[in-house]
Design a protein around this motif. Structure first.
Motif, PDB file in Angstrom:
ATOM      1  N   MET A  82      26.422  70.332  60.109  1.00 30.51           N
ATOM      2  CA  MET A  82      28.009  69.690  59.948  1.00 30.51           C
ATOM      3  C   MET A  82      28.631  71.288  60.245  1.00 30.51           C
ATOM      4  O   MET A  82      28.257  72.409  60.541  1.00 30.51           O
ATOM      5  CB  MET A  82      28.335  70.570  58.533  1.00 30.51           C
ATOM      6  N   THR A  83      29.774  70.391  61.369  1.00 27.19           N
ATOM      7  CA  THR A  83      30.903  70.819  62.129  1.00 27.19           C
ATOM      8  C   THR A  83      31.231  71.903  61.044  1.00 27.19           C
ATOM      9  O   THR A  83      32.177  71.707  60.143  1.00 27.19           O
ATOM     10  CB  THR A  83      32.038  70.418  62.339  1.00 27.19           C
ATOM     11  N   PRO A  84      32.013  73.281  61.593  1.00 30.85           N
ATOM     12  CA  PRO A  84      32.764  74.249  61.502  1.00 30.85           C
ATOM     13  C   PRO A  84      34.254  73.872  61.421  1.00 30.85           C
ATOM     14  O   PRO A  84      34.841  73.451  62.317  1.00 30.85           O
ATOM     15  CB  PRO A  84      32.738  75.586  61.999  1.00 30.85           C
ATOM     16  N   PHE A  85      34.766  74.364  60.489  1.00 35.37           N
ATOM     17  CA  PHE A  85      36.474  73.489  59.662  1.00 35.37           C
ATOM     18  C   PHE A  85      37.942  74.503  60.032  1.00 35.37           C
ATOM     19  O   PHE A  85      38.547  74.529  60.002  1.00 35.37           O
ATOM     20  CB  PHE A  85      36.592  72.724  58.959  1.00 35.37           C
ATOM     21  N   GLU A 142      32.933  77.665  57.421  1.00 40.68           N
ATOM     22  CA  GLU A 142      31.507  77.860  58.990  1.00 40.68           C
ATOM     23  C   GLU A 142      30.689  76.704  58.888  1.00 40.68           C
ATOM     24  O   GLU A 142      29.972  77.118  60.471  1.00 40.68           O
ATOM     25  CB  GLU A 142      30.905  79.123  57.852  1.00 40.68           C
ATOM     26  N   GLY A 143      30.192  75.736  57.457  1.00 35.85           N
ATOM     27  CA  GLY A 143      29.481  74.290  58.729  1.00 35.85           C
ATOM     28  C   GLY A 143      27.931  75.283  58.335  1.00 35.85           C
ATOM     29  O   GLY A 143      28.306  76.126  57.866  1.00 35.85           O
ATOM     30  N   CYS A 184      30.903  61.951  58.306  1.00 41.10           N
ATOM     31  CA  CYS A 184      29.471  61.753  58.092  1.00 41.10           C
ATOM     32  C   CYS A 184      29.444  62.539  56.377  1.00 41.10           C
ATOM     33  O   CYS A 184      28.153  60.889  55.968  1.00 41.10           O
ATOM     34  CB  CYS A 184      29.326  63.788  58.103  1.00 41.10           C
ATOM     35  N   THR A 213      38.612  76.230  62.508  1.00 39.27           N
ATOM     36  CA  THR A 213      39.407  76.875  63.361  1.00 39.27           C
ATOM     37  C   THR A 213      40.457  74.761  63.556  1.00 39.27           C
ATOM     38  O   THR A 213      41.627  74.465  63.986  1.00 39.27           O
ATOM     39  CB  THR A 213      38.674  76.601  64.905  1.00 39.27           C
ATOM     40  N   GLN A 214      39.720  74.261  62.620  1.00 36.19           N
ATOM     41  CA  GLN A 214      40.706  72.753  62.391  1.00 36.19           C
ATOM     42  C   GLN A 214      41.385  72.566  61.025  1.00 36.19           C
ATOM     43  O   GLN A 214      42.817  72.052  61.581  1.00 36.19           O
ATOM     44  CB  GLN A 214      40.185  71.827  62.725  1.00 36.19           C
ATOM     45  N   ASN A 255      38.636  63.842  58.015  1.00 35.60           N
ATOM     46  CA  ASN A 255      37.746  65.025  58.386  1.00 35.60           C
ATOM     47  C   ASN A 255      35.864  64.616  58.236  1.00 35.60           C
ATOM     48  O   ASN A 255      35.699  65.441  58.818  1.00 35.60           O
ATOM     49  CB  ASN A 255      37.767  66.074  58.023  1.00 35.60           C
ATOM     50  N   CYS A 256      35.957  64.582  56.664  1.00 39.28           N
ATOM     51  CA  CYS A 256      34.363  64.054  56.322  1.00 39.28           C
ATOM     52  C   CYS A 256      33.702  63.156  55.898  1.00 39.28           C
ATOM     53  O   CYS A 256      32.929  62.610  56.192  1.00 39.28           O
ATOM     54  CB  CYS A 256      34.651  64.773  54.868  1.00 39.28           C
ATOM     55  N   THR A 310      20.218  62.536  61.473  1.00 39.10           N
ATOM     56  CA  THR A 310      21.149  63.085  60.054  1.00 39.10           C
ATOM     57  C   THR A 310      21.714  63.389  58.912  1.00 39.10           C
ATOM     58  O   THR A 310      21.538  61.957  58.449  1.00 39.10           O
ATOM     59  CB  THR A 310      22.102  64.523  60.834  1.00 39.10           C
TER      60      THR A 310
END
Ligand code: HEC
Length: 116
Positions: free
Chosen positions: A91-94, A86-87, A48, A96-97, A44-45, A62
């Motif tokens: 950065m994307t919030p996680f 929350e990101g 980035c 929900t994933q 997931n990380c 970025t």
């Protein structure tokens, strides 16, 4: 008697040698860790933050920070957890994933294994 002494000395010498050649602060390797947290990071990380969380600049410019060194924006486990959940700021919030447990494992990885 003499033989025993020799063996003691030999064992001691080998112990010293291996202590000398072991890097004192061998850093945590995300790539070779079997921890579930490290596996989550790879999935997931890493895209980035980089394979070993050293940070990188994305194609769109970025700047993604290193999670190991530098000036950290978030220091406490609560703040790190919140950033993962929350990101923000690129950065994307996680939330929900990943499950709460998975986000806690990642928080632990960042706080206790990478930042040391
Ligand atoms: C889409 C790219 C992207 C992904 C995927 C990503 N991040 Fe980030 N991350 C960023 C950016 C950009 C920042 C800087 C945010 C800021 O400056 O506020 C950041 C900041 C952080 C920070 C705060 C660093 C500090 O200075 O305290 C942490 C901790 C973090 N990310 C952990 C993670 C974890 C764990 C994952 C995987 C679950 C992840 N990130 C996935 C882009 C990403």
């Amino acid at each position: 008697m003499f033989r025993t002494k020799l063996i003691v000395i030999a064992v001691f010498a080998i112990g010293c040698l291996s202590a000398c050649f072991d890097p004192p602060s061998s850093r945590f390797s995300i790539a070779s860790s079997k921890d579930y947290g490290a596996s989550l990071f790879r999935q997931n990380c890493a895209i980035c933050h980089g394979q070993e969380a050293d940070g990188k600049t994305l194609d769109d410019g970025t700047k993604v920070p290193s999670l190991r060194t530098g000036e950290f924006k978030f220091r406490s486990e609560a703040e790190i957890y919140k950033q993962i959940s929350e990101g923000g700021n690129g950065m994307t919030p996680f939330r929900t994933q990943l499950s709460e447990r998975e986000m806690r494992l990642l928080t632990d990885l960042v706080h206790n294994k990478l930042r040391k």
